[in-house]
Structure formats: structure tokens, C-alpha cells
Enzyme design. Structure first.
Site, short mmCIF file in Angstrom:
data_model
loop_
_atom_site.label_atom_id
_atom_site.label_comp_id
_atom_site.label_asym_id
_atom_site.label_seq_id
_atom_site.Cartn_x
_atom_site.Cartn_y
_atom_site.Cartn_z
N TYR A 286 -39.25 7.49 24.28
CA TYR A 286 -39.29 8.55 23.27
C TYR A 286 -38.10 8.37 22.34
CZ TYR A 286 -38.87 13.23 21.24
OH TYR A 286 -38.78 14.29 20.37
N GLU B 85 -40.51 11.43 14.75
CA GLU B 85 -40.67 11.30 16.20
C GLU B 85 -41.55 10.10 16.51
OE1 GLU B 85 -41.14 14.89 19.19
OE2 GLU B 85 -43.10 14.19 18.54
#
Ligand code: ADP
Ligand code: MG
Length: 389
Positions: free
Chosen positions: A109, A197
């Protein structure tokens, strides 16, 4: 403003970040053509909507043949999809991204945002991506790496390397990560973004890093200097009422309650929603008609509130400082005459020209419930909803 995954990946590519080969398609035939142009014989068909969580909702499908590409694209296009991130709304799938299918070894992530606490652009990374990051943050906070970038120095390559090694990457992957982070930092600042993101940023079976998903959110306050971003806006993904409101310069946010609110000033609008909840009710919207509200704007605002069939009562709460109560009253009267109103309207007016405003409402013959103050108004609105039910 939100962007589609394919647009986010285009922005990444513009800043030197490698992304898997991919093409957007708006029909099953286009999807097959897109797949033909992508090397290899494994593809992903990905629903393009303004929400994550598509994988779990069936919006990300691996296809091993061109027929499967066609089938998946056909099944998704023209439908609507709700995910755990779409706030109870089913968003239209008008396009799909056809992308190179990859063999994933691990999902990381990586995100960039503005951290208000440290007043800095901040990178957040985790070796446990793919899942809900909130869950990792809660259950395994040590797996989350945070990097606050000093605005004057800017992002330094050594900081990227530190982060990469902390994530357990090897030196080749760390170099790749550094390139990605430096590109993202430049993109973030130059385009005035609010969030980027990558989830997942994947480690593939061959050991390389791949940007498999991209989410970008830009700061609307800077839209005036980014016409290229504004051109990417897809209003079909946005709340219809909010789009209409923005066309009239009204600050409007849809909520899921049943008491419509028309208030002037963001602070008073927030307080009004609080007091409604305190009295056991649920606001249907946040609406700030602004300090310089004209009769036309008030009329539009009232129409917006009335356009929702969820609204069972309306609470108008005006503290007239710059805005005059007689102008507000004229707007209410015009709107009610224009569209008709079948729900009770509670009105609390205070401030400039309050007597003129009250007089106009009284003489209009409309069935309006007068309130003395914010608490009295909220109570009466909650009561009106109960009686209607
Ligand atoms: P969302 O976050 O909306 O669920 P993602 O793009 O993250 O959508 O896709 C969900 C999952 O699908 C990823 O976590 C990954 O496991 C898999 N996936 C996505 N893109 C690819 C790809 N190009 N090749 C192989 N698997 C993929
Ligand atoms: Mg994702």
C-alpha cells in the site's frame, strides 16, 4: 474532484511512473480491441467508477481469452455497481479499463496526502496492502510506515530508500519505489492533489513492482488553475443534487436523513445539523446559501432541497448579517409558489430586516411554522416529521 483509475494511471505515466499496459473501453467490442493491443494472454477487466472496493463487488475480473474479455465487459457496461466504499450509492459503469493481467506475489500500500497535524505532504506505506488499510492500522500499526516531507527540502531520494527497506524490499525494488515516490511527489504538488493512493502497489512474481490500482483526488479550490484536470471530470459519477448546487454556487452536501436544511453560513449550517440530531432528528443535507444570497439563489436552494423525496420537513435557519431576511423570505415564497411544497416548513429568522421577512411570510398565506430560536426550530422540525409519519 475524483478521477477514474485509468485517468489516475495516465497522470502517473505523465510523471514518469511505469503503469501496466491498459486501455479504456466503452463497449464490449472496444474492450476486445483494447485487449488485442495489449501483449500477453491474460487481461483484467476493471469497472471504472469513482469508488474502490470493486474487487469484492465483482468489478475486477481476470480474463484468459478474448471471449472472456468481451463477456466481462458486456456484463459490467451499462450496469451500476455499489461497493463498501460507494456510500450506499450504485455508480454507473460507463467504461471499463482493460489492463495487462499480472502474477502477484505480494500487495503493498502506498499513499500521499496532506497531513494537517504535521502540516506536510505525507507518504503512508504498508507491506500489507490490498486489504482495508484502516484494519491494518488498527490491528498491526507496526506494519505502517509514515514519512512527512519537509516542504522546503522536498522529498529526498534517501528518504524513499529508507521507506523501501523498511517495507522489506530488495535494492532493485527500492530503486523502483524511489522513482515512483519522486514522481508522485512532483505530481501531487504540481497538480494540487489532495490524495493519491496505490492499493495495491504489487510485487510481481518476477520481483518487479507494478502499479495495479490508482486513486487520485484533487483539491477543488485549485481547479481554476488546472483546466486539464477539470476536463477529466465525470459528473455522472457525482451526486446529481450536488452537481446542480455547484452550478449555482451553493455549498450543498447530500446526507441520508429526512429534514432538509437551508442555512446561511457554514458554521451555522453545521450547528443546525448538530441541534437537529440532538433533538432526535436526521438532517437530509448540509446547505450553506452563503452570505450574499440573492432571491434567485435562495429559490434554487429551496428547489434543491425539495427535489429529494426523502425530505419530510424543512428547517430554514437564517441569521441575517449580510444577507437580509426579507430577501430570504422572498426566495422561499417564490420557490414554494414555483414548485409547490407538500412538507411542513419550519422557519427561524433572526437579524437584519427580520420584521420585514416575517411579515412577508405571514402575508404570503403559506403554512409556515415559526420558530423562536435554533433549538425551538429543530424541535419543531423533528416534531413535524413525526406527525407526518
Ligand atoms: P479495488 O481497489 O477497487 O478493489 P483493484 O484495482 O485494487 O480494485 O483490484 C482489486 C484486486 O484485483 C487487487 O487487489 C489485485 O489483487 C487484483 N488486480 C487488480 N489489477 C490487477 C492486474 N492488472 N493483474 C492482476 N490482478 C489484478
Ligand atoms: Mg484497490
Amino acid at each position: 474532484m475524483n478521477f477514474h483509475e485509468y485517468q489516475a494511471k495516465q497522470l502517473f505515466a505523465d510523471y514518469g511512473i511505469a503503469v501496466p499496459a491498459g486501455r479504456v473501453a466503452r463497449s464490449p467490442e472496444e474492450a476486445v480491441d483494447a485487449a488485442k493491443a495489449i501483449p500477453g494472454n491474460l487481461w483484467v477487466v476493471k469497472a471504472q467508477i469513482h469508488a474502490g472496493g470493486r474487487g469484492k463487488a465483482g468489478g475486477v475480473k481476470l480474463a484468459k481469452t478474448l471471449d472472456e474479455v468481451r463477456e466481462y465487459a458486456k456484463a459490467m457496461l451499462g450496469t451500476r455497481m455499489e461497493t463498501y466504499q460507494s456510500a450506499g450509492v450504485a455508480l454507473p459503469i460507463d467504461s471499463v479499463l482493460i489492463s495487462e493481467g499480472t502474477d502477484i506475489a505480494q500487495e503493498l500500500y502506498l499513499s500521499v496526502l496532506v497531513d494537517r497535524g504535521t502540516q506536510s505532504v505525507t507518504f503512508i506505506a504498508s507491506s500489507e496492502g490490498g486489504v482495508e488499510i484502516e484494519k491494518t492500522a488498527e490491528e498491526n500499526p507496526d506494519a505502517i510506515q509514515t514519512l512527512n516531507v519537509n516542504f522546503v527540502q522536498g522529498l529526498q531520494p534517501y528518504q524513499c530508500r529508507d521507506m523501501g527497506f523498511a517495507l522489506g524490499l530488495n535494492s532493485k525494488q527500492v530503486n523502483q519505489l524511489t522513482r515512483i515516490m519522486l514522481g508522485l511527489y512532483r505530481l501531487f504538488n504540481e497538480k494540487d492533489l489532495a490524495l493519491v493512493e496505490l492499493n495495491p502497489l504489487a510485487i510481481l512474481k518476477d520481483g518487479s513492482l507494478a502499479v495495479l490500482d490508482g486513486k487520485v483526488n484533487s483539491d477543488d479550490n485549485a481547479s481554476f488553475r488546472h483546466p486539464d484536470l477539470v476536463a477529466m471530470r465525470d459528473i455522472r459519477q457525482e451526486d446529481e443534487t450536488e452537481v446542480k448546487a455547484s452550478q449555482h454556487d451553493l455549498n450543498y452536501v447530500t446526507m441520508d436523513g429526512n429534514i432538509g436544511c437551508m442555512v446561511n453560513g457554514a458554521g451555522l449550517a453545521m450547528a443546525t445539523m448538530d441541534v437537529i440530531k440532538l433533538n432526535g432528528g436526521e438532517p437530509a443535507n448540509f446547505l450553506d446559501v452563503g452570505g450574499g444570497a440573492t432571491k434567485e439563489r435562495v429559490t434554487e436552494a429551496f428547489k434543491l432541497i425539495l427535489s429529494s423525496d426523502r425530505v419530510k420537513a424543512i428547517f430554514v435557519n437564517i441569521f441575517g448579517g449580510i444577507v437580509r431576511n426579507d430577501v430570504i423570505a422572498e426566495g422561499i415564497i417564490a420557490a414554494v409558489k414555483d414548485v409547490g411544497v407538500k412538507v411542513p416548513v419550519v422557519v427561524r429568522l433572526e437579524g437584519t430586516n427580520v420584521e420585514e421577512g416575517k411579515k412577508l411570510l405571514k402575508e404570503s398565506g403559506l403554512a409556515i411554522i415559526a420558530a423562536d430560536d435554533i433549538n425551538d426550530g429543530a424541535k419543531k422540525a423533528v416534531e413535524a416529521v413525526k406527525q407526518a409519519a
